[in-house]
Design a protein around this motif. Structure first.
Motif: not given
Length: 209
Positions: A61-88
């Motif tokens: 359905d092309r729905k974007p993947i949530r930040i919680t799922d990205i954080a869980a797959a990246s083995c980090c907290r949601e707060k750190d996932a947002r930091r890494y995304l902003e850095a990227a």
């Protein structure tokens, strides 16, 4: 169909992104600080989540993947996932489609940029790392990971983990042979052979008739 469209149809964007991450970015371009951070793992997971066009979204359905799922797959907290995304994003390897709103999933797109600005990503992560006196001590808390939780990794700027000592002479000789070193689990090293010996023999009991 153009060459770019053919590449996207064959998964060209995720493949190009993954090749750049594995063979160029982490090996030749990123600093040791970035390589030890959680950013490379998050980028790898974004590559796994991305569809053929590079969007971090579901194919159905092309729905974007949530930040919680990205954080869980990246083995980090949601707060750190947002930091890494902003850095990227600052490095130029991830871009945002549309607007970012709190409570709404953001649509990210991976970009196989041949010359990312990794210095900008590092400067951002350093500026948003945990500082002394903020949060719990690095040897306490509910999780024991290092950079992903901000404790003990390159983004942690607080005091170092205290070194364990053998204590005073009275403590060193209390309850164990004198001069025997302690192990990390608190058991004298001379006791380990006894602890690792055969298990106690089970003696069957008779039941009264």
């Amino acid at each position: 169909m153009s060459t770019e469209e053919q590449d996207r149809a064959g998964g060209g964007v995720p493949n190009a992104f993954g090749n750049a991450l594995a063979w160029q970015w982490t090996r030749k371009q990123m600093s040791a600080y970035l390589r030890r951070s959680g950013l490379p793992l998050l980028l790898c997971q974004l590559r796994n989540f991305a569809n053929a066009s590079g969007e971090v979204a579901f194919n159905s359905d092309r729905k974007p993947i949530r930040i919680t799922d990205i954080a869980a797959a990246s083995c980090c907290r949601e707060k750190d996932a947002r930091r890494y995304l902003e850095a990227a994003i600052r490095a130029g390897v991830v871009r945002v489609v549309g607007e970012r709103k709190r409570g709404k999933a953001t649509r990210y797109v991976i970009v196989p940029n041949p010359y990312p600005d990794w210095q900008a990503a590092e400067d951002y992560l350093r500026s948003t790392g945990r500082t002394p006196g903020k949060g719990v001590a690095p040897w306490q808390g509910d999780d024991e990971d290092t950079e992903t939780s901000g404790r003990g990794g390159p983004n942690y700027n607080g005091p170092p983990r205290p070194e364990l000592t053998e204590g005073t002479d009275r403590q060193r000789t209390n309850g164990r042979p004198s001069g025997a070193p302690w192990t990390g689990s608190g058991v004298p090293a001379t006791w380990l052979p006894m602890c690792a010996s055969r298990p106690p023999r089970l003696v069957p009991t008779r039941t009264p008739t």
